[in-house]
Design an enzyme around this catalytic site. Structure first.
Site, PDB file in Angstrom:
ATOM      1  N   ARG A 285      25.382   0.592   6.580  1.00 38.15           N
ATOM      2  CA  ARG A 285      26.114   1.173   7.706  1.00 38.15           C
ATOM      3  C   ARG A 285      25.328   2.302   8.365  1.00 38.15           C
ATOM      4  O   ARG A 285      24.709   3.118   7.690  1.00 38.15           O
ATOM      5  CB  ARG A 285      27.472   1.720   7.238  1.00 38.15           C
ATOM      6  CG  ARG A 285      28.436   0.638   6.836  1.00 38.15           C
ATOM      7  CD  ARG A 285      29.869   1.104   6.912  1.00 38.15           C
ATOM      8  NE  ARG A 285      30.154   2.204   6.007  1.00 38.15           N
ATOM      9  CZ  ARG A 285      31.388   2.504   5.604  1.00 38.15           C
ATOM     10  NH1 ARG A 285      32.421   1.795   6.034  1.00 38.15           N
ATOM     11  NH2 ARG A 285      31.581   3.519   4.789  1.00 38.15           N
TER      12      ARG A 285
ATOM     13  N   ARG B 235      25.564   7.964   6.605  1.00 40.48           N
ATOM     14  CA  ARG B 235      26.367   9.038   5.992  1.00 40.48           C
ATOM     15  C   ARG B 235      25.941   9.234   4.546  1.00 40.48           C
ATOM     16  O   ARG B 235      25.568   8.276   3.875  1.00 40.48           O
ATOM     17  CB  ARG B 235      27.856   8.668   6.023  1.00 40.48           C
ATOM     18  CG  ARG B 235      28.483   8.799   7.401  1.00 40.48           C
ATOM     19  CD  ARG B 235      29.986   8.582   7.362  1.00 40.48           C
ATOM     20  NE  ARG B 235      30.467   8.098   6.057  1.00 40.48           N
ATOM     21  CZ  ARG B 235      31.680   7.640   5.842  1.00 40.48           C
ATOM     22  NH1 ARG B 235      32.544   7.569   6.837  1.00 40.48           N
ATOM     23  NH2 ARG B 235      32.060   7.223   4.662  1.00 40.48           N
TER      24      ARG B 235
ATOM     25  N   LYS C  23      39.697  -3.190   2.300  1.00 47.54           N
ATOM     26  CA  LYS C  23      41.114  -2.831   2.166  1.00 47.54           C
ATOM     27  C   LYS C  23      41.693  -2.232   3.445  1.00 47.54           C
ATOM     28  O   LYS C  23      42.798  -2.575   3.852  1.00 47.54           O
ATOM     29  CB  LYS C  23      41.274  -1.786   1.054  1.00 47.54           C
ATOM     30  CG  LYS C  23      41.689  -2.348  -0.264  1.00 47.54           C
ATOM     31  CD  LYS C  23      42.049  -1.246  -1.247  1.00 47.54           C
ATOM     32  CE  LYS C  23      41.038  -0.121  -1.218  1.00 47.54           C
ATOM     33  NZ  LYS C  23      41.497   1.084  -1.952  1.00 47.54           N
TER      34      LYS C  23
ATOM     35  N   ARG D 122      45.786   5.324  -9.060  1.00 47.37           N
ATOM     36  CA  ARG D 122      44.397   5.070  -9.415  1.00 47.37           C
ATOM     37  C   ARG D 122      44.225   4.926 -10.919  1.00 47.37           C
ATOM     38  O   ARG D 122      43.159   4.546 -11.379  1.00 47.37           O
ATOM     39  CB  ARG D 122      43.500   6.216  -8.938  1.00 47.37           C
ATOM     40  CG  ARG D 122      43.222   6.184  -7.450  1.00 47.37           C
ATOM     41  CD  ARG D 122      42.041   7.101  -7.146  1.00 47.37           C
ATOM     42  NE  ARG D 122      42.020   7.519  -5.764  1.00 47.37           N
ATOM     43  CZ  ARG D 122      41.534   6.790  -4.775  1.00 47.37           C
ATOM     44  NH1 ARG D 122      41.044   5.586  -5.007  1.00 47.37           N
ATOM     45  NH2 ARG D 122      41.551   7.238  -3.543  1.00 47.37           N
TER      46      ARG D 122
ATOM     47  N   ARG E   3      30.578   6.061  -6.847  1.00 46.80           N
ATOM     48  CA  ARG E   3      31.983   5.771  -6.528  1.00 46.80           C
ATOM     49  C   ARG E   3      32.447   4.523  -7.249  1.00 46.80           C
ATOM     50  O   ARG E   3      33.583   4.437  -7.721  1.00 46.80           O
ATOM     51  CB  ARG E   3      32.148   5.567  -5.019  1.00 46.80           C
ATOM     52  CG  ARG E   3      32.337   6.871  -4.250  1.00 46.80           C
ATOM     53  CD  ARG E   3      31.876   6.717  -2.822  1.00 46.80           C
ATOM     54  NE  ARG E   3      32.829   6.011  -1.977  1.00 46.80           N
ATOM     55  CZ  ARG E   3      32.487   5.457  -0.805  1.00 46.80           C
ATOM     56  NH1 ARG E   3      31.247   5.518  -0.362  1.00 46.80           N
ATOM     57  NH2 ARG E   3      33.401   4.849  -0.077  1.00 46.80           N
TER      58      ARG E   3
END
Ligand SMILES: [Zn+2]
Length: 222
Positions: free
Chosen positions: A129, A161, A16, A90, A172
């Site tokens: 990542r 992270r 996004k 949301r 999430r």
């Protein structure tokens, strides 16, 4: 001039942010990320920012009405030709509230752009990542550094992270599915939902969205 009043929807890791930046350039639309907006109001100590801080200091969420007031402020200032809204709504309740407030100002949404990607793909993308302390980004599979565990650009060690750990990503995603998924049906029923395949190449997704928006704009003029 027809407006492009757009909402971005989709799970984390579907691309996004990348698409929003390009569309903002293409169409000259302000990008309204609600996280940034809230930080901006607090930093500048606006009336809305101070009100938000009171809720946060008391350990509460910032109420929807405040967030919507910030969004409409921004739209009033910079969004004459439209906007790209990311991070809000949301929930269906927030979508209803936003719709009503926009209607009071004689505005309505042009489309809700949904960039989709399956959970497994999101987990693969985000959990791979790696980042150095200077913020240079790599991916163990798709964009690996030349030397394992060290940044090509600055030589610093690369780390994952905390919120890119698979269990954190799954968490999430489950929040996303529970709260935000119903928005798909909501905007579909309103005839506003446009779907894009976020697993495709970034450039391809971008071209597809741009073509869709160009068509929407033409239809608005007819
Ligand atoms: Zn680096």
């Amino acid at each position: 001039m027809s407006e492009l009043n757009l909402i971005l929807l989709g799970p984390p890791g579907a691309g996004k942010g990348t698409q929003a930046a390009r569309l903002s350039d293409d169409f000259g639309l302000p990008y309204i990320g609600t996280g940034d907006l809230l930080r901006e109001h607090r930093r500048e100590q606006t009336e809305l920012g101070r009100q938000a801080e009171e809720f946060m200091a008391a350990g509460h969420l910032v109420p929807d009405e405040l967030v919507i007031a910030m969004i409409l402020d921004k739209i009033g200032d910079e969004g004459d030709d439209g906007f790209l809204l990311d991070g809000f709504p949301r929930t269906v309740g927030q979508a209803d509230a936003l719709f009503e407030e926009m209607e009071k100002r004689g505005r309505r949404l042009t489309a809700a752009l949904l960039i989709e990607a399956a959970d497994d793909i999101v987990v693969e993308r985000l959990s791979g990542r790696r980042q150095c302390s200077n913020g240079h980004l790599y991916h163990v599979a798709f964009d690996p550094p030349k030397h394992d565990g060290a940044c090509d650009q600055c030589g610093k060690p690369l780390a994952q992270r905390d919120d890119d750990r698979p269990d954190a990503i799954r968490e999430r995603l489950s929040v996303y599915h529970e709260l935000t998924e119903p928005l798909k049906g909501y905007y579909e029923d309103a005839g506003l939902l446009r779907r894009f395949d976020g697993t495709r190449d970034k450039v391809e997704v971008h071209d597809h969205i741009r073509a869709t928006l160009a068509t929407l704009r033409l239809e608005e003029r007819l």
